[in-house]
Design a protein around this motif. Structure first.
Motif, PDB file in Angstrom:
ATOM      1  N   ASP A 172       0.880  -1.160   0.000  1.00 40.60           N
ATOM      2  CA  ASP A 172       0.000   0.000   0.000  1.00 40.60           C
ATOM      3  C   ASP A 172       0.926   1.221   0.000  1.00 40.60           C
ATOM      4  OD1 ASP A 172      -1.546   2.176   0.697  1.00 40.60           O
ATOM      5  OD2 ASP A 172      -2.748   1.113   2.178  1.00 40.60           O
ATOM      6  N   ALA A 173       1.050   1.848  -1.174  1.00 44.76           N
ATOM      7  CA  ALA A 173       1.957   2.992  -1.338  1.00 44.76           C
ATOM      8  C   ALA A 173       1.204   4.319  -1.368  1.00 44.76           C
ATOM      9  CB  ALA A 173       2.782   2.826  -2.613  1.00 44.76           C
ATOM     10  N   VAL A 174       0.002   4.322  -0.807  1.00 44.84           N
ATOM     11  CA  VAL A 174      -0.841   5.516  -0.843  1.00 44.84           C
ATOM     12  C   VAL A 174      -0.146   6.721  -0.210  1.00 44.84           C
ATOM     13  CG1 VAL A 174      -2.930   6.510   0.180  1.00 44.84           C
ATOM     14  CG2 VAL A 174      -3.052   4.317  -1.012  1.00 44.84           C
ATOM     15  N   GLN A 175       0.606   6.483   0.888  1.00 47.62           N
ATOM     16  CA  GLN A 175       1.228   7.600   1.596  1.00 47.62           C
ATOM     17  C   GLN A 175       2.676   7.863   1.186  1.00 47.62           C
ATOM     18  OE1 GLN A 175      -0.254   9.717   3.485  1.00 47.62           O
ATOM     19  NE2 GLN A 175      -2.195   8.699   3.903  1.00 47.62           N
ATOM     20  N   SER A 176       3.192   7.116   0.234  1.00 46.48           N
ATOM     21  CA  SER A 176       4.599   7.329  -0.139  1.00 46.48           C
ATOM     22  C   SER A 176       4.782   7.882  -1.543  1.00 46.48           C
ATOM     23  CB  SER A 176       5.386   6.016  -0.010  1.00 46.48           C
ATOM     24  OG  SER A 176       4.891   5.032  -0.898  1.00 46.48           O
ATOM     25  N   ILE A 177       3.918   7.482  -2.471  1.00 51.55           N
ATOM     26  CA  ILE A 177       4.053   7.971  -3.840  1.00 51.55           C
ATOM     27  C   ILE A 177       3.934   9.495  -3.857  1.00 51.55           C
ATOM     28  CG2 ILE A 177       3.012   7.995  -6.132  1.00 51.55           C
ATOM     29  CD1 ILE A 177       4.439   5.412  -5.522  1.00 51.55           C
ATOM     30  N   GLY A 178       4.898  10.138  -4.489  1.00 55.49           N
ATOM     31  CA  GLY A 178       4.901  11.587  -4.551  1.00 55.49           C
ATOM     32  C   GLY A 178       5.482  12.253  -3.323  1.00 55.49           C
ATOM     33  N   LYS A 179       5.837  11.467  -2.309  1.00 58.54           N
ATOM     34  CA  LYS A 179       6.396  12.016  -1.068  1.00 58.54           C
ATOM     35  C   LYS A 179       7.850  11.575  -0.872  1.00 58.54           C
ATOM     36  CE  LYS A 179       2.211  13.499   0.041  1.00 58.54           C
ATOM     37  NZ  LYS A 179       1.336  12.639  -0.770  1.00 58.54           N
ATOM     38  N   ILE A 180       8.064  10.261  -0.901  1.00 56.62           N
ATOM     39  CA  ILE A 180       9.438   9.756  -0.792  1.00 56.62           C
ATOM     40  C   ILE A 180       9.796   8.855  -1.966  1.00 56.62           C
ATOM     41  CG2 ILE A 180       9.389   9.892   1.724  1.00 56.62           C
ATOM     42  CD1 ILE A 180       9.135   6.843   1.785  1.00 56.62           C
ATOM     43  N   ALA A 238      -7.343   9.912 -16.554  1.00 60.06           N
ATOM     44  CA  ALA A 238      -6.505  10.969 -17.119  1.00 60.06           C
ATOM     45  C   ALA A 238      -6.020  11.923 -16.033  1.00 60.06           C
ATOM     46  CB  ALA A 238      -7.279  11.733 -18.188  1.00 60.06           C
ATOM     47  N   ALA A 239      -6.916  12.258 -15.102  1.00 60.38           N
ATOM     48  CA  ALA A 239      -6.549  13.167 -14.020  1.00 60.38           C
ATOM     49  C   ALA A 239      -5.529  12.522 -13.088  1.00 60.38           C
ATOM     50  CB  ALA A 239      -7.797  13.575 -13.244  1.00 60.38           C
ATOM     51  N   LEU A 240      -5.669  11.219 -12.849  1.00 58.01           N
ATOM     52  CA  LEU A 240      -4.712  10.519 -11.991  1.00 58.01           C
ATOM     53  C   LEU A 240      -3.328  10.513 -12.636  1.00 58.01           C
ATOM     54  CD1 LEU A 240      -5.422   7.187 -10.099  1.00 58.01           C
ATOM     55  CD2 LEU A 240      -3.163   7.821 -10.880  1.00 58.01           C
ATOM     56  N   ALA A 241      -3.292  10.257 -13.937  1.00 59.07           N
ATOM     57  CA  ALA A 241      -2.012  10.272 -14.642  1.00 59.07           C
ATOM     58  C   ALA A 241      -1.354  11.646 -14.545  1.00 59.07           C
ATOM     59  CB  ALA A 241      -2.207   9.879 -16.106  1.00 59.07           C
ATOM     60  N   LYS A 242      -2.158  12.718 -14.665  1.00 56.10           N
ATOM     61  CA  LYS A 242      -1.604  14.067 -14.550  1.00 56.10           C
ATOM     62  C   LYS A 242      -1.094  14.321 -13.134  1.00 56.10           C
ATOM     63  CE  LYS A 242      -1.285  17.150 -16.935  1.00 56.10           C
ATOM     64  NZ  LYS A 242      -2.078  18.312 -17.297  1.00 56.10           N
ATOM     65  N   ALA A 243      -1.865  13.917 -12.129  1.00 50.08           N
ATOM     66  CA  ALA A 243      -1.441  14.107 -10.742  1.00 50.08           C
ATOM     67  C   ALA A 243      -0.139  13.375 -10.458  1.00 50.08           C
ATOM     68  CB  ALA A 243      -2.538  13.625  -9.788  1.00 50.08           C
ATOM     69  N   LEU A 244      -0.017  12.172 -10.995  1.00 51.98           N
ATOM     70  CA  LEU A 244       1.194  11.384 -10.766  1.00 51.98           C
ATOM     71  C   LEU A 244       2.395  12.006 -11.468  1.00 51.98           C
ATOM     72  CD1 LEU A 244       2.299   8.877  -9.381  1.00 51.98           C
ATOM     73  CD2 LEU A 244       1.713   7.559 -11.423  1.00 51.98           C
ATOM     74  N   ARG A 245       2.189  12.551 -12.668  1.00 51.71           N
ATOM     75  CA  ARG A 245       3.279  13.221 -13.371  1.00 51.71           C
ATOM     76  C   ARG A 245       3.766  14.442 -12.592  1.00 51.71           C
ATOM     77  NH1 ARG A 245      -0.040  12.631 -17.934  1.00 51.71           N
ATOM     78  NH2 ARG A 245      -0.357  14.885 -18.107  1.00 51.71           N
ATOM     79  N   LEU A 246       2.858  15.109 -11.911  1.00 53.34           N
ATOM     80  CA  LEU A 246       3.206  16.326 -11.169  1.00 53.34           C
ATOM     81  C   LEU A 246       3.745  16.032  -9.768  1.00 53.34           C
ATOM     82  CD1 LEU A 246       0.122  18.571 -12.053  1.00 53.34           C
ATOM     83  CD2 LEU A 246       2.420  18.699 -13.039  1.00 53.34           C
ATOM     84  N   ALA A 247       3.524  14.820  -9.282  1.00 53.71           N
ATOM     85  CA  ALA A 247       3.897  14.486  -7.903  1.00 53.71           C
ATOM     86  C   ALA A 247       5.402  14.319  -7.763  1.00 53.71           C
ATOM     87  CB  ALA A 247       3.183  13.206  -7.477  1.00 53.71           C
ATOM     88  N   GLN A 248       6.006  15.179  -6.963  1.00 54.33           N
ATOM     89  CA  GLN A 248       7.437  15.118  -6.718  1.00 54.33           C
ATOM     90  C   GLN A 248       7.708  15.361  -5.235  1.00 54.33           C
ATOM     91  OE1 GLN A 248       9.854  14.346  -8.832  1.00 54.33           O
ATOM     92  NE2 GLN A 248       8.489  14.181 -10.612  1.00 54.33           N
TER      93      GLN A 248
END
Length: 372
Positions: A172-180, A238-248
């Motif tokens: 479950d990577a809900v709290q890590s993707i885009g964070k670490i 599509a929105a999820l893909a955009k959010a993931l591309r922006l997540a850093q």
């Protein structure tokens, strides 16, 4: 307003909302339809799927309604598909409720569940994990970052431990993707992601996996390669893909976390629960002698938004199962709050929060002193 409850949900980014609106207006066809409008929607859907797969270094992506459904599909779908190999599943006592409740369901269906304990820092014992593995172990489900404390599970070490077995690793990577982030060389076999935790929209999530196929838990028209029936929400994809591309990961998170740790260390009635090694965007602490609800309410009066623990259970007056598992001293158990940063957090927020907290702390302790 200072919003410090980003582990519960995040404010959608403008670019994500724009993508969702455009997809809703221009790609409204059913991606399963044969006509051009349907084909256009399918092309957008598959483009989003490909982008997400590349970003996560995973082979297959199934779109879901969010993290809870993805975790249910990962556990029930994998356990059912591979029951011919065995019926033993390993997880931990500090997992999210969507995992723990699903484990209970699997247990009611005859599967045997091992729930690993944690120490006072919230860490599992890797030796206990190793000793728990059996010939009939088919799945190990361990979250990457704990949603209440930010405790990080060492996925690369966990993967090495189970690599000699036939068990699959779900994270479950809900709290890590885009964070670490995840080490692309040590991706799990199955991975759960929720859009609204990375400044996307509620109602969108994925289960990503490699080299096998879980059994479906939703039946119908056979969409998503038969794994998740129901008309696919293309705008959400599509929105999820955009959010993931922006997540850093924000390089300022560690600095802000250290700053708040130093600030809270000046109070003799506060216990910092999150260990130093925890993810930098989450800080869990407790104030003795009061309830977390009182502290949350007081901070809200100062335009500061925090959570008592997991937002999924924060309205439940019972002590968090994570706090219980970590054996937090009784005097602190009722006074837990969680601070969590997001993309819109600023340095000014950190400074203003400290001023607000001092004021609320003085009021709460002053009232209690007068009452005594």
């Amino acid at each position: 307003m200072i919003y410090f409850d980003n582990s519960a949900t995040t404010k959608p980014k403008k670019e994500v909302l724009e993508t969702f609106m455009k997809a809703s207006e221009e790609y409204y066809g059913n991606p399963a339809s044969l006509h051009k409008i349907g084909n256009d929607a399918e092309n957008l859907l598959e483009s989003a799927r490909k982008q997400i797969a590349q970003l996560l270094n995973m082979k297959r992506i199934v779109f879901t309604s969010g993290g809870t459904e993805s975790n249910n599909l990962a556990l029930i779908g994998t356990a059912t598909a591979y029951r011919h190999r065995g019926s033993h599943v390993i997880s931990a006592v500090t997992e999210h409720a969507s995992v723990l409740k699903t484990l209970d369901e699997l247990e009611s269906r005859g599967f045997e569940i091992t729930r690993l304990s944690v120490d006072k820092a919230g860490q599992i014992d890797l030796d206990e994990l190793k000793a728990s593995l059996r010939n009939d172990t088919i799945l190990v489900s361990l979250m990457h970052v704990n949603n209440e404390t930010g405790v990080i599970n060492p996925l690369s070490e966990i993967k090495k431990i189970i690599s000699s077995t036939r068990a699959f690793l779900h994270t479950d990577a809900v709290q890590s993707i885009g964070k670490i982030g995840l080490d692309p060389q040590n991706t799990p076999d199955l991975l759960t992601l929720s859009a609204h935790k990375i400044h996307g929209l509620k109602g969108g999530g994925i289960l990503a996996f490699n080299n096998f196929q879980p059994e479906p838990i939703i039946y119908g028209g056979g969409q998503e390669a038969g794994i998740r029936s129901g008309t696919v929400a293309v705008p959400h994809a599509a929105a999820l893909a955009k959010a993931l591309r922006l997540a850093q990961p924000n390089p300022l998170f560690p600095e802000w976390n250290r700053s708040l740790r130093e600030f809270f260390s000046t109070f003799d009635d506060i216990m910092i629960i999150s260990p130093d090694s925890a993810a930098p965007h989450i800080l869990s602490l407790a104030l003795s002698g009061v309830t977390g609800e009182v502290l949350v309410s007081g901070l809200q009066d100062e335009a500061v938004i925090v959570s008592t623990s997991s937002a999924c259970s924060s309205k439940n007056t019972e002590t968090s199962h994570v706090i219980d598992a970590m054996n937090v001293p009784p005097v602190f158990r009722d006074g837990v709050i969680r601070i969590s940063f997001g993309a819109f957090t600023t340095q000014q927020d950190i400074m203003d929060f400290q001023h607000a907290f001092k004021k609320v702390h003085r009021i709460i302790k002053g009232v209690r002193k007068n009452e005594n």
